[in-house]
Design an enzyme around this catalytic site. Structure first.
Site, PDB file in Angstrom:
ATOM      1  N   ALA A  10       0.832  -1.207   0.000  1.00  0.00           N
ATOM      2  CA  ALA A  10       0.000   0.000   0.000  1.00  0.00           C
ATOM      3  C   ALA A  10       0.865   1.255   0.000  1.00  0.00           C
ATOM      4  CB  ALA A  10      -0.908  -0.003   1.219  1.00  0.00           C
ATOM      5  N   ARG A  16      -2.579   8.356 -10.445  1.00  0.00           N
ATOM      6  CA  ARG A  16      -3.659   8.449 -11.419  1.00  0.00           C
ATOM      7  C   ARG A  16      -5.025   8.765 -10.803  1.00  0.00           C
ATOM      8  NH1 ARG A  16      -2.512   2.943 -14.454  1.00  0.00           N
ATOM      9  NH2 ARG A  16      -1.251   2.602 -12.593  1.00  0.00           N
ATOM     10  N   ALA A 379     -49.156  23.702  10.383  1.00  0.00           N
ATOM     11  CA  ALA A 379     -48.184  24.117   9.366  1.00  0.00           C
ATOM     12  C   ALA A 379     -47.481  25.387   9.822  1.00  0.00           C
ATOM     13  CB  ALA A 379     -48.905  24.376   8.046  1.00  0.00           C
ATOM     14  N   SER A 404     -51.417  27.031  13.124  1.00  0.00           N
ATOM     15  CA  SER A 404     -50.430  27.283  12.071  1.00  0.00           C
ATOM     16  C   SER A 404     -49.654  28.572  12.297  1.00  0.00           C
ATOM     17  CB  SER A 404     -51.143  27.376  10.726  1.00  0.00           C
ATOM     18  OG  SER A 404     -51.746  26.137  10.440  1.00  0.00           O
ATOM     19  N   ARG A 439     -52.563  37.861  18.649  1.00  0.00           N
ATOM     20  CA  ARG A 439     -53.061  38.076  17.296  1.00  0.00           C
ATOM     21  C   ARG A 439     -53.498  39.530  17.175  1.00  0.00           C
ATOM     22  NH1 ARG A 439     -57.353  33.770  15.447  1.00  0.00           N
ATOM     23  NH2 ARG A 439     -55.535  32.449  15.705  1.00  0.00           N
TER      24      ARG A 439
HETATM   25  C1  UD1 Z   1       1.399  -4.612 -10.858  1.00  0.00           C
HETATM   26  C2  UD1 Z   1       2.140  -5.822 -11.422  1.00  0.00           C
HETATM   27  C3  UD1 Z   1       1.431  -6.276 -12.703  1.00  0.00           C
HETATM   28  C4  UD1 Z   1      -0.013  -6.612 -12.399  1.00  0.00           C
HETATM   29  C5  UD1 Z   1      -0.695  -5.422 -11.735  1.00  0.00           C
HETATM   30  C6  UD1 Z   1      -2.053  -5.832 -11.238  1.00  0.00           C
HETATM   31  C7  UD1 Z   1       4.502  -5.653 -10.864  1.00  0.00           C
HETATM   32  C8  UD1 Z   1       5.838  -5.277 -11.348  1.00  0.00           C
HETATM   33  N1  UD1 Z   1       3.502  -5.467 -11.717  1.00  0.00           N
HETATM   34  O1  UD1 Z   1       1.499  -3.549 -11.795  1.00  0.00           O
HETATM   35  O2  UD1 Z   1       2.078  -7.434 -13.212  1.00  0.00           O
HETATM   36  O3  UD1 Z   1      -0.685  -6.981 -13.580  1.00  0.00           O
HETATM   37  O4  UD1 Z   1       0.043  -4.948 -10.601  1.00  0.00           O
HETATM   38  O5  UD1 Z   1      -2.748  -4.726 -10.754  1.00  0.00           O
HETATM   39  O6  UD1 Z   1       4.369  -6.137  -9.755  1.00  0.00           O
HETATM   40  N2  UD1 Z   1       3.406  -0.679  -4.376  1.00  0.00           N
HETATM   41  C9  UD1 Z   1       4.186  -0.532  -3.233  1.00  0.00           C
HETATM   42  N3  UD1 Z   1       5.477  -0.101  -3.369  1.00  0.00           N
HETATM   43  C10 UD1 Z   1       6.050   0.153  -4.570  1.00  0.00           C
HETATM   44  C11 UD1 Z   1       5.251  -0.002  -5.733  1.00  0.00           C
HETATM   45  C12 UD1 Z   1       3.945  -0.416  -5.601  1.00  0.00           C
HETATM   46  O7  UD1 Z   1       3.703  -0.769  -2.116  1.00  0.00           O
HETATM   47  O8  UD1 Z   1       7.226   0.526  -4.591  1.00  0.00           O
HETATM   48  C13 UD1 Z   1       2.037  -1.127  -4.237  1.00  0.00           C
HETATM   49  C14 UD1 Z   1       0.994  -0.148  -4.767  1.00  0.00           C
HETATM   50  O9  UD1 Z   1       0.540   0.692  -3.719  1.00  0.00           O
HETATM   51  C15 UD1 Z   1      -0.113  -1.071  -5.236  1.00  0.00           C
HETATM   52  C16 UD1 Z   1       0.618  -2.326  -5.676  1.00  0.00           C
HETATM   53  O10 UD1 Z   1       1.866  -2.294  -5.021  1.00  0.00           O
HETATM   54  O11 UD1 Z   1      -0.995  -1.414  -4.193  1.00  0.00           O
HETATM   55  C17 UD1 Z   1       0.807  -2.422  -7.175  1.00  0.00           C
HETATM   56  O12 UD1 Z   1       1.525  -1.307  -7.639  1.00  0.00           O
HETATM   57  P1  UD1 Z   1       1.191  -0.608  -9.023  1.00  0.00           P
HETATM   58  O13 UD1 Z   1       2.155   0.494  -9.218  1.00  0.00           O
HETATM   59  O14 UD1 Z   1      -0.269  -0.328  -9.106  1.00  0.00           O
HETATM   60  O15 UD1 Z   1       1.580  -1.808 -10.023  1.00  0.00           O
HETATM   61  P2  UD1 Z   1       1.067  -2.010 -11.499  1.00  0.00           P
HETATM   62  O16 UD1 Z   1       1.858  -1.179 -12.434  1.00  0.00           O
HETATM   63  O17 UD1 Z   1      -0.414  -1.898 -11.531  1.00  0.00           O
HETATM   64 MG    MG Z   2      -1.837  -1.119 -10.089  1.00  0.00          MG
END
Ligand code: UD1
Ligand code: MG
Length: 460
Positions: A10, A16, A379, A404, A439
């Site tokens: 997380a 995005r 009312a 009212s 009144r």
């Molecule tokens: C990743 C997968 C991809 C998969 C997709 C599914 C990798 C390299 N790619 O891509 O194959 O199809 O998820 O949704 O694993 N996060 C961290 N630390 C970091 C980077 C990310 O905790 O340094 C967490 C993000 O908060 C997120 C999850 O990992 O919850 C996925 O990261 P995100 O950047 O969304 O990966 P995708 O490019 O979607």
């Molecule tokens: Mg992702």
């Protein structure tokens, strides 16, 4: 038995989403995305749950300070990719454990899918077959059908892009092996490339380890939330699934696509929600409750047989049996309606009780008040509860009748069976059984000559 350690990623920025709020705190059905993930994780009975955070982690930690699931918070520092995130978490995991990696932004991950991955012994990757694989990592299979490697969308060839079997991100592996493979996958220092968790698949194969693919039975449920459009898609799917569950349990819905429950709704038998009802917080309906179109109920208890007509807004309200509310009623926190009470259109109540059978049928404000059983507020009755500095209480007796357009200036008591004449402004108590009114006497001037326009003012 091998202990299971969950690792929930997380730490991503969620760029995005274009929001000031961390992505995992964005709401799905009124609760943070991460709360849904943790609920589902809790079903697995894991030895530990490691949460990898970085971006705005104070906010994320604060939001889960009361979590019943014991959480091990891990600060990833500068996020360098999913491989780096898991590697940091592994510092807190013994070699003998099995690790199950999930994402904080995949809120509807089915527990059965998590269990399927957790159950194996080698590496298991949770995959899904989807109509539009764009953006996801693709699973590249060897001619014998075994998983060879995972290629990220941006690095895939045209042929690889056509593959519709995608990586959901959920992966399980033995902790000791995973640590070794990840260390071998670390991108060379100085390069811009992220450290990919997905690279462990090729590393495991090179090591002679089996890599299994578990295919999700609910591909729409394993897709992550990266932007607001995907969040809206997941919200709809969540609401549809919830509506189906509620109908199965006996709730009548005028249209299962037009009801939103952002919290917990419990209901008795033969309750009906008309279209566009929004339920928030904890709402309880006894039997035979009807909620009309466009109503919003937040943290309410509604008694049996009560009917709430269209476009009424209720928050922090307790209603006994057989009440009639709305249309267009606004009941604010602390409102209590007794059995058979009636609150009609354009009536606002706050911190006020209407006794059994009492009525406020039109255009009325009842604040900081207690209205006795069977009383009738005409009312335009207003309890003037605020003197500009302090709030004051109004007490209206049983069977009292308020004419009212009456202003009751609090603090004030109107006795049982008292009557207040229409158009009165009262600031003194009224005895039981008495009539009180203020009144102005009307004056009539016969054959009164209306003013006429002078020529100067005539319209040109
Ligand atoms: C990743 C997968 C991809 C998969 C997709 C599914 C990798 C390299 N790619 O891509 O194959 O199809 O998820 O949704 O694993 N996060 C961290 N630390 C970091 C980077 C990310 O905790 O340094 C967490 C993000 O908060 C997120 C999850 O990992 O919850 C996925 O990261 P995100 O950047 O969304 O990966 P995708 O490019 O979607
Ligand atoms: Mg992702």
């Amino acid at each position: 038995m091998t202990p299971l350690h969950l690792v929930v990623l997380a730490a991503g920025k969620g760029t995005r989403m274009r929001s000031r709020k961390p992505k995992v705190l964005q709401p799905l059905a009124g609760r943070p995305l991460l709360a849904h993930v943790l609920d589902r994780s809790a079903a697995l009975d894991a030895a530990a749950c490691h949460l990898v955070v970085s971006h705005q982690q104070e906010r994320v930690r604060a939001a889960f300070a009361e979590s019943t699931l014991p959480l091990d918070w891990i600060d990833q520092g500068e996020p360098r990719g999913t491989g780096h995130a898991v590697f940091r978490a592994l510092e807190h995991v013994p070699d003998a454990a099995r690790v199950l990696v999930t994402y904080g932004d995949v809120p509807r991950i089915p527990v059965a899918d998590l269990e399927a991955c957790a159950a194996g012994d080698g590496v298991t990757v949770l995959a899904a077959r989807v109509a539009d694989p764009a953006g996801y990592g693709r699973l590249i299979l060897a001619p014998d059908g075994a998983l060879e490697r995972i290629v990220e969308d941006k690095e895939a060839s045209i042929d690889e892009r056509a593959v519709d079997l995608i990586n959901t991100g959920v992966l399980a592996a033995p902790a000791g092996d995973l640590r070794r493979w990840l260390a071998a996958c670390e991108p060379a220092p100085g390069g811009a490339r992220e450290w990919y968790l997905t690279d462990v698949v090729a590393a495991a194969r090179a090591d002679g380890s089996a890599v299994k693919v578990a295919e999700s039975r609910d591909p729409a449920a394993v897709l992550g939330v990266n932007d607001r459009a995907q969040l809206a898609v997941q919200e709809r799917l969540y609401q549809q699934a919830q509506a189906a569950d509620m109908m199965r349990d006996g709730l009548a819905l005028a249209d299962p696509d037009r009801v939103d429950v952002r919290g917990v709704l419990t209901f008795g038998q033969d309750c009906t929600l008309d279209v566009n009802v929004v339920i928030e917080g904890t709402v309880t309906l006894a039997d035979d409750v009807y909620i009309g179109p466009g109503c919003v109920l937040r943290d309410c208890q509604i008694g049996s047989g009560t009917q709430i007509a269209a476009h009424s807004i209720l928050e922090g309200v307790r209603v006994d049996a057989d009440a009639r509310i709305g249309p267009f009623a606004r009941l604010r926190p602390g409102t209590v309606l007794g059995t058979g009470a009636r609150v009609g259109n354009f009536v606002e109540m706050k911190n006020a009780t209407l006794g059994p059978g009492a009525k406020a049928n039109h255009l009325t404000y009842v604040g900081d008040a207690r209205v006795g059983a069977g009383a009738n507020l005409g009312a335009g009755t207003i309890t003037c509860n605020y003197d500009g500095a302090n709030k004051h209480h109004t007490e209206i007796g049983e069977r009292a009748f308020i004419g009212s357009n009456t202003a009751l200036v609090a603090p004030i008591r109107i006795g049982d069976d008292a009557t207040v004449g229409a158009g009165s402004t009262l600031s003194d108590d009224v005895e039981p059984g008495a009539l009180a009114l203020t009144r102005a006497r009307p004056r009539t001037i016969r054959d009164w000559p209306r003013p006429k326009k002078t020529s100067k003012n005539k319209e040109s």
